[in-house]
Structures are given as structure tokens and as C-alpha cells.
Design an enzyme around this catalytic site. Structure first.
Site, PDB file in Angstrom:
ATOM      1  N   HIS A   1      32.714  36.412  -4.602  1.00 23.73           N
ATOM      2  CA  HIS A   1      31.814  35.880  -3.562  1.00 23.73           C
ATOM      3  C   HIS A   1      32.648  35.118  -2.530  1.00 23.73           C
ATOM      4  O   HIS A   1      33.622  34.448  -2.877  1.00 23.73           O
ATOM      5  CB  HIS A   1      30.766  34.968  -4.199  1.00 23.73           C
ATOM      6  CG  HIS A   1      29.673  34.602  -3.246  1.00 23.73           C
ATOM      7  ND1 HIS A   1      29.846  33.632  -2.283  1.00 23.73           N
ATOM      8  CD2 HIS A   1      28.426  35.100  -3.080  1.00 23.73           C
ATOM      9  CE1 HIS A   1      28.725  33.550  -1.570  1.00 23.73           C
ATOM     10  NE2 HIS A   1      27.854  34.432  -2.027  1.00 23.73           N
TER      11      HIS A   1
ATOM     12  N   SER B   1      21.394  36.034   4.478  1.00 25.49           N
ATOM     13  CA  SER B   1      20.099  35.670   5.069  1.00 25.49           C
ATOM     14  C   SER B   1      19.053  36.784   4.958  1.00 25.49           C
ATOM     15  O   SER B   1      18.229  36.952   5.861  1.00 25.49           O
ATOM     16  CB  SER B   1      20.282  35.227   6.528  1.00 25.49           C
ATOM     17  OG  SER B   1      21.133  34.092   6.584  1.00 25.49           O
TER      18      SER B   1
ATOM     19  N   GLU C   1      28.619  41.309   2.264  1.00 24.21           N
ATOM     20  CA  GLU C   1      28.068  40.036   2.716  1.00 24.21           C
ATOM     21  C   GLU C   1      28.906  39.507   3.878  1.00 24.21           C
ATOM     22  O   GLU C   1      29.937  38.855   3.651  1.00 24.21           O
ATOM     23  CB  GLU C   1      28.080  39.020   1.569  1.00 24.21           C
ATOM     24  CG  GLU C   1      27.247  39.436   0.377  1.00 24.21           C
ATOM     25  CD  GLU C   1      26.743  38.231  -0.409  1.00 24.21           C
ATOM     26  OE1 GLU C   1      25.541  38.161  -0.649  1.00 24.21           O
ATOM     27  OE2 GLU C   1      27.550  37.355  -0.763  1.00 24.21           O
TER      28      GLU C   1
ATOM     29  N   LYS D   1      23.133  30.338  -6.887  1.00 25.83           N
ATOM     30  CA  LYS D   1      24.251  29.416  -6.541  1.00 25.83           C
ATOM     31  C   LYS D   1      24.137  28.127  -7.370  1.00 25.83           C
ATOM     32  O   LYS D   1      23.645  28.163  -8.493  1.00 25.83           O
ATOM     33  CB  LYS D   1      24.275  29.162  -5.033  1.00 25.83           C
ATOM     34  CG  LYS D   1      24.327  30.471  -4.233  1.00 25.83           C
ATOM     35  CD  LYS D   1      24.699  30.297  -2.797  1.00 25.83           C
ATOM     36  CE  LYS D   1      24.707  31.655  -2.114  1.00 25.83           C
ATOM     37  NZ  LYS D   1      25.117  31.579  -0.703  1.00 25.83           N
TER      38      LYS D   1
ATOM     39  N   GLU E   1      32.193  32.430  -1.051  1.00 26.46           N
ATOM     40  CA  GLU E   1      32.345  30.984  -1.307  1.00 26.46           C
ATOM     41  C   GLU E   1      33.475  30.729  -2.284  1.00 26.46           C
ATOM     42  O   GLU E   1      34.211  29.751  -2.159  1.00 26.46           O
ATOM     43  CB  GLU E   1      31.007  30.401  -1.808  1.00 26.46           C
ATOM     44  CG  GLU E   1      30.005  30.281  -0.663  1.00 26.46           C
ATOM     45  CD  GLU E   1      28.539  30.405  -1.068  1.00 26.46           C
ATOM     46  OE1 GLU E   1      28.219  30.323  -2.263  1.00 26.46           O
ATOM     47  OE2 GLU E   1      27.711  30.604  -0.152  1.00 26.46           O
TER      48      GLU E   1
ATOM     49  N   ASN F   1      20.954  35.287  -6.163  1.00 22.24           N
ATOM     50  CA  ASN F   1      22.112  34.434  -6.445  1.00 22.24           C
ATOM     51  C   ASN F   1      21.655  32.994  -6.241  1.00 22.24           C
ATOM     52  O   ASN F   1      21.523  32.535  -5.118  1.00 22.24           O
ATOM     53  CB  ASN F   1      23.248  34.810  -5.475  1.00 22.24           C
ATOM     54  CG  ASN F   1      24.445  33.891  -5.594  1.00 22.24           C
ATOM     55  OD1 ASN F   1      24.520  33.068  -6.507  1.00 22.24           O
ATOM     56  ND2 ASN F   1      25.395  34.028  -4.664  1.00 22.24           N
TER      57      ASN F   1
ATOM     58  N   GLY G   1      23.755  32.123   4.484  1.00 22.49           N
ATOM     59  CA  GLY G   1      23.183  30.778   4.567  1.00 22.49           C
ATOM     60  C   GLY G   1      23.040  30.267   5.993  1.00 22.49           C
ATOM     61  O   GLY G   1      22.761  29.095   6.208  1.00 22.49           O
TER      62      GLY G   1
HETATM   63  P1  PGA Z   1      21.965  33.787   1.639  1.00 19.69           P
HETATM   64  O1  PGA Z   1      23.179  33.970   0.594  1.00 19.69           O
HETATM   65  O2  PGA Z   1      20.915  34.788   1.271  1.00 19.69           O
HETATM   66  O3  PGA Z   1      21.494  32.357   1.421  1.00 19.69           O
HETATM   67  O4  PGA Z   1      22.523  34.001   3.000  1.00 19.69           O
HETATM   68  C1  PGA Z   1      23.567  35.228   0.142  1.00 19.69           C
HETATM   69  C2  PGA Z   1      24.741  35.094  -0.790  1.00 19.69           C
HETATM   70  O5  PGA Z   1      25.618  34.260  -0.537  1.00 19.69           O
HETATM   71  O6  PGA Z   1      24.837  35.830  -1.805  1.00 19.69           O
END
Ligand code: PGA
Length: 255
Positions: A96, A214, A168, A12, A98, A10, A174
């Protein structure tokens, strides 16, 4: 039941078009021998077409990070499913955290997107996960069950083979904090039980459940070894081809 690993990047809101092309070219070169793993990259909308052209004849698949659940019309700033299909997209990340948090997407709206995607030959990667506060209050399973029930409402059992779940935990996205393999396995196994209740044993057994939060080359093996973890949805670590391809190689070795 054998579930093929899916390793999804992803990206982003990162990478210009030329950076996206360099990244896909580099991934392509590094994993030309990988056969046992499905690999997916999800660039930003503006890079989809160019990335698609540069995937060439490799087995990498293309995904989008979001979709609006209408074919066309007065929805300023949104991108529809025919537009995504036109760019060569086969998967779409929906729900997601976010988007839930920053853009106030509800389970009801995500459910609409899931149904529209499935009806139009796009495979949803439905994201679910609890916040740190919800985990501390002991609400993790309740939150996940509600998200699953409401986001999967009216999905026919025979369409579930086209859908992927991504667990997640919001506190791990992140942040560098990864769920331990034990925590992730416990939750994934719970998700499978919930799917059994919503559908049946066969659906629960066949559905791919990815871990996200992560995940990186150094922790991928321990996570992917867990019996109910069927791949990863990877943010930060998917932006560097070496790191991302090491995760893919790990999955390929474990498959
Ligand atoms: P990350 O993000 O691997 O940077 O923690 C995962 C995601 O949000 O899909």
C-alpha cells in the site's frame, strides 16, 4: 473472460474491536442477498479474530493490511503469515502506498512478501500507483511498470490466479479526488498489457485489477462499468456500512 468483482474494504488504522464487530454485523445484515460479488474486509490486526468470529456463515472474506515475510522470530512489532492464517485471513494487502511512503517499503521487500504470501496460501492484493508529481511529469506508466516488474519478480504464472492488483493513484487516496473513469480505464488497460508482457495473455485476461482512491457509492457505478476495472479497494467509504454496502450492491447489479 468473466472476472468476478471483488469489493474490498481497507479499514486502515480505524475502529476499536467493538466498533469493528458492529461494522461487520451491520455489513452482514445488509448484503445477505449478494451472490455475484466477492466481498472482503481488512480490519486492523487486533480486530481480525473477533471480526472473523462475527463473519459467521456469510460469504464475506477476511484480509490483513500487511504481513511480515517470515514465519516467526525476533521481528519486534511484526505479524507473520501463520498468525494471519490462524485468525482466518485469506487475503493480505501488500505494498500500500502508505506503507511505501511512511515505512519506506521498497519494491524488493514487497516482492519478498508477495512470494511468501503466495507460498503460504495467502492471496496478495498488490497495490501500485503513481504520485501527483509523477503523473504531471508523464511518468505514470513507467512507475507502474517498474512496480509491477519488481514486485512480481519470480511469481510463477500459475500463481497469478491467487493474486489481485490494486491500482491506487496516490493523489486520489483519501483526498476526495477520484481518477475519472476514463483515466482509471486507460491505466487498468495498460496494467493488463504489462501483465501480458510479464506473463501471457491468459494471465493478463484473468487477473483482477481493482481501483482504489476515493471510491464511494456515488462514483462506484461509473468506475465499475469500465471493462478493465474488476472491483474496488475502498478506504474511507468502507468505514460506513451503508456506503460500503451500496458499492457492493452496485457491483452485484453490474455483474
Ligand atoms: P480511500 O483509500 O478510499 O480513503 O481513498 C483507499 C485506500 O487507500 O486503499
Amino acid at each position: 473472460m468473466y472476472r468476478k468483482f471483488l469489493i474490498a474494504g481497507n479499514w486502515k488504522m480505524n475502529n476499536s474491536i467493538s466498533e469493528s464487530v458492529s461494522l461487520i454485523e451491520s455489513i452482514n445484515k445488509k448484503i445477505s442477498d449478494v451472490r455475484n460479488v466477492d466481498v472482503l474486509v481488512c480490519p486492523s490486526f487486533v480486530s481480525l479474530s473477533e471480526v472473523h468470529k462475527n463473519i459467521g456463515r456469510s460469504l464475506i472474506m477476511l484480509g490483513a493490511q500487511n504481513m511480515y515475510p517470515e514465519a516467526k522470530g525476533a521481528f519486534t512489532g511484526e505479524v507473520s503469515y501463520p498468525m494471519l492464517r490462524d485468525c482466518g485471513v485469506s487475503y493480505v494487502i501488500l505494498g500500500h502506498s502508505e506503507r511505501r511512503e511512511l515505512f519506506k517499503e521498497s519494491n524488493e521487500f514487497i516482492n519478498k512478501k508477495v512470494l511468501v504470501a503466495l507460498n503460504n496460501n495467502l492471496r496478495p492484493i498488490l497495490c501500485i500507483g503513481e504520485s501527483e508529481a509523477e503523473r504531471e511529469r508523464g511518468e505514470t506508466f513507467d512507475v507502474l511498470d517498474k512496480e509491477l516488474k519488481e514486485c512480481l519478480r519470480d511469481v510463477p504464472a500459475d500463481q497469478m490466479k491467487n493474486l489481485v492488483i490494486a491500482y491506487e493513484p496516490i493523489w486520489a487516496i483519501g483526498t476526495g479526488k477520484t481518477a475519472t473513469p476514463q483515466i482509471a480505464q486507460e491505466v487498468h488497460s495498460h496494467i493488463r498489457k504489462t501483465l501480458e508482457g510479464l506473463f501471457d495473455h491468459n494471465v493478463a485476461d484473468a487477473t483482477r485489477i481493482l481501483y482504489g482512491g476515493s471510491m464511494k457509492a456515488s462514483n462506484a457505478e461509473e468506475l465499475l462499468k469500465q471493462p478493465d476495472i474488476d472491483g474496488g479497494l475502498i478506504g474511507g467509504a468502507s468505514l460506513q456500512s451503508t456506503e460500503f454496502c451500496q458499492i457492493i450492491e452496485t457491483a452485484n447489479k453490474l455483474a
